[in-house]
Design a protein around this motif. Structure first.
Motif, PDB file in Angstrom:
ATOM      1  N   PRO A  75       0.798  -1.236   0.000  1.00 49.75           N
ATOM      2  CA  PRO A  75       0.000   0.000   0.000  1.00 49.75           C
ATOM      3  C   PRO A  75       0.827   1.281   0.000  1.00 49.75           C
ATOM      4  O   PRO A  75       0.263   2.362  -0.097  1.00 49.75           O
ATOM      5  CB  PRO A  75      -0.818  -0.129   1.296  1.00 49.75           C
ATOM      6  CG  PRO A  75       0.020  -0.975   2.189  1.00 49.75           C
ATOM      7  CD  PRO A  75       0.707  -1.946   1.282  1.00 49.75           C
ATOM      8  N   PHE A  76       2.159   1.177   0.115  1.00 47.41           N
ATOM      9  CA  PHE A  76       2.991   2.381   0.144  1.00 47.41           C
ATOM     10  C   PHE A  76       3.457   2.810  -1.249  1.00 47.41           C
ATOM     11  O   PHE A  76       4.160   3.797  -1.382  1.00 47.41           O
ATOM     12  CB  PHE A  76       4.209   2.163   1.050  1.00 47.41           C
ATOM     13  CG  PHE A  76       3.851   2.140   2.518  1.00 47.41           C
ATOM     14  CD1 PHE A  76       3.799   3.314   3.245  1.00 47.41           C
ATOM     15  CD2 PHE A  76       3.534   0.958   3.150  1.00 47.41           C
ATOM     16  CE1 PHE A  76       3.455   3.309   4.587  1.00 47.41           C
ATOM     17  CE2 PHE A  76       3.193   0.933   4.489  1.00 47.41           C
ATOM     18  CZ  PHE A  76       3.160   2.117   5.215  1.00 47.41           C
ATOM     19  N   LYS A  77       3.075   2.069  -2.269  1.00 47.13           N
ATOM     20  CA  LYS A  77       3.419   2.472  -3.632  1.00 47.13           C
ATOM     21  C   LYS A  77       2.559   3.652  -4.063  1.00 47.13           C
ATOM     22  O   LYS A  77       1.406   3.766  -3.658  1.00 47.13           O
ATOM     23  CB  LYS A  77       3.204   1.314  -4.605  1.00 47.13           C
ATOM     24  CG  LYS A  77       4.243   0.208  -4.498  1.00 47.13           C
ATOM     25  CD  LYS A  77       4.038  -0.836  -5.597  1.00 47.13           C
ATOM     26  CE  LYS A  77       5.142  -1.880  -5.567  1.00 47.13           C
ATOM     27  NZ  LYS A  77       4.984  -2.876  -6.657  1.00 47.13           N
ATOM     28  N   ASN A  78       3.134   4.534  -4.904  1.00 51.95           N
ATOM     29  CA  ASN A  78       2.334   5.641  -5.428  1.00 51.95           C
ATOM     30  C   ASN A  78       1.537   5.183  -6.644  1.00 51.95           C
ATOM     31  O   ASN A  78       1.692   4.045  -7.115  1.00 51.95           O
ATOM     32  CB  ASN A  78       3.223   6.841  -5.771  1.00 51.95           C
ATOM     33  CG  ASN A  78       4.300   6.502  -6.788  1.00 51.95           C
ATOM     34  OD1 ASN A  78       4.066   5.783  -7.754  1.00 51.95           O
ATOM     35  ND2 ASN A  78       5.509   7.023  -6.572  1.00 51.95           N
ATOM     36  N   VAL A  79       0.687   6.067  -7.164  1.00 52.69           N
ATOM     37  CA  VAL A  79      -0.197   5.687  -8.272  1.00 52.69           C
ATOM     38  C   VAL A  79       0.592   5.258  -9.500  1.00 52.69           C
ATOM     39  O   VAL A  79       0.236   4.284 -10.171  1.00 52.69           O
ATOM     40  CB  VAL A  79      -1.150   6.853  -8.629  1.00 52.69           C
ATOM     41  CG1 VAL A  79      -2.001   6.485  -9.838  1.00 52.69           C
ATOM     42  CG2 VAL A  79      -2.049   7.182  -7.456  1.00 52.69           C
TER      43      VAL A  79
END
Length: 334
Positions: A75-79
């Motif tokens: 969940p810490f990845k950006n778009v």
């Protein structure tokens, strides 16, 4: 001519009957005494089983499940990173579609909570402490002076990476991050009770037992006089080495002050932590240029804390105790 919502029951009946006879909307509008657009809207609202129109979706249910799995796994990845991994799996979609679908799934980009990592022994001690205090009343908690040190950074702009999470996942371990150390900062000691806050002490050096006892002498005792007068009180502190030193314990005995020691790594059991958070949020748009300007800003913001705010935080102690017991010693939302 009125709007669709202004059509009378008689007009609606006329429209329905003429529409069934195959009359044009222009003729129906003239007979019913309303606008042609009102006739069109009424007929469309009455239509049942009408085929839906619009652009065909570019992703399937399987594609959407793949996207949800990617976001949930990290969940810490950006778009951009999520979109790249998703399209690498064979999905043809734009970055805007990726963001929109993530939003439709309930994901929102938020700053992650930071919680201490507790081992089994620490959780056990927290649970025992909470059970021992579960019957304390608001009156008993109001006699406790809570204290703690906090670090204030010159720059408040760098909040670290954001996290994609759904509602209710703020305390989920996979949605939390570790704190970043060593930014330009000052260390502050403060105390509070249900009656308000005491004076701040800016710590210039590493806090050992001798330095801590100087803080107690010159800042804690004046705070006690300010908040309690001649009434008895209990002083709360954590188990930092300077706090638990033998010479510090002797200092408290010599001054006749009872001490309430919190379990290790238990900021959720100390309401002054919430007070530090209030101060830092109010300072988030401040841009001090040096340490002295930072201290001035902290003092000014600390002075705005009201006794009502402190009283509400102290009143939350029974709820905090209950939350720790229900969590079996694990970190709570407080």
């Amino acid at each position: 001519m009125g709007k669709t919502s202004d059509l009378t029951a008689v007009q609606k009946t006329i429209i329905d009957n003429l529409h069934k006879e195959g009359k044009t909307q222009k003729v129906i509008a003239k007979e019913a005494g309303c606008s042609q657009s009102s006739v069109s809207k009424h007929i469309n609202r009455q239509a049942k089983g009408r085929k839906k129109f619009g652009r065909k979706k570019c992703t399937s249910s399987r594609d959407n499940r793949t996207l949800q799995r990617i976001v949930t796994t990290n969940p810490f990845k950006n778009v951009g990173e999520i979109h790249k991994e998703w399209t690498a799996a064979g999905v043809s979609a734009s970055r805007t579609t990726t963001r929109r679908l993530m939003k439709d799934m309930g994901f929102r980009c938020r700053i992650p909570c930071v919680k201490p990592l507790l081992n089994k022994k620490q959780r056990k001690k927290r649970l025992a402490w909470a059970k021992d205090k579960k019957d304390w009343t608001d009156a008993e908690w109001s006699k406790v002076m809570f204290s703690d040190e906090s670090k204030f950074c010159i720059s408040f702009g760098n909040q670290g990476p954001r996290v994609w999470r759904k509602s209710g996942e703020a305390q989920n371990p996979r949605c939390m991050r570790s704190s970043v150390k060593f930014p330009p900062s000052v260390m502050v000691w403060g105390a509070m009770s249900s009656a308000g806050v005491g004076p701040l002490c800016f710590l210039r050096s590493r806090v050992n037992a001798a330095v801590y006892q100087e803080v107690l002498e010159h800042f804690m005792l004046p705070a006690a006089d300010q908040l309690y007068g001649d009434a008895d009180f209990t002083f709360q502190q954590d188990l930092a080495p300077a706090h638990s030193a033998k010479t510090t314990s002797t200092w408290f005995k010599d001054h006749g002050i009872p001490v309430l020691d919190l379990p290790a790594n238990s900021p959720d059991l100390n309401p002054i932590e919430n007070l530090w958070g209030i101060v830092k949020r109010r300072m988030q748009y401040a841009r001090p240029n040096n340490a002295e300007e930072l201290k001035t800003t902290i003092r000014a913001t600390w002075a705005l804390i009201t006794p009502e705010q402190c009283h509400r935080l102290i009143e939350s102690m029974p709820r905090r105790i209950t939350a720790v017991i229900e969590a079996k010693g694990a970190p709570t939302k407080y």
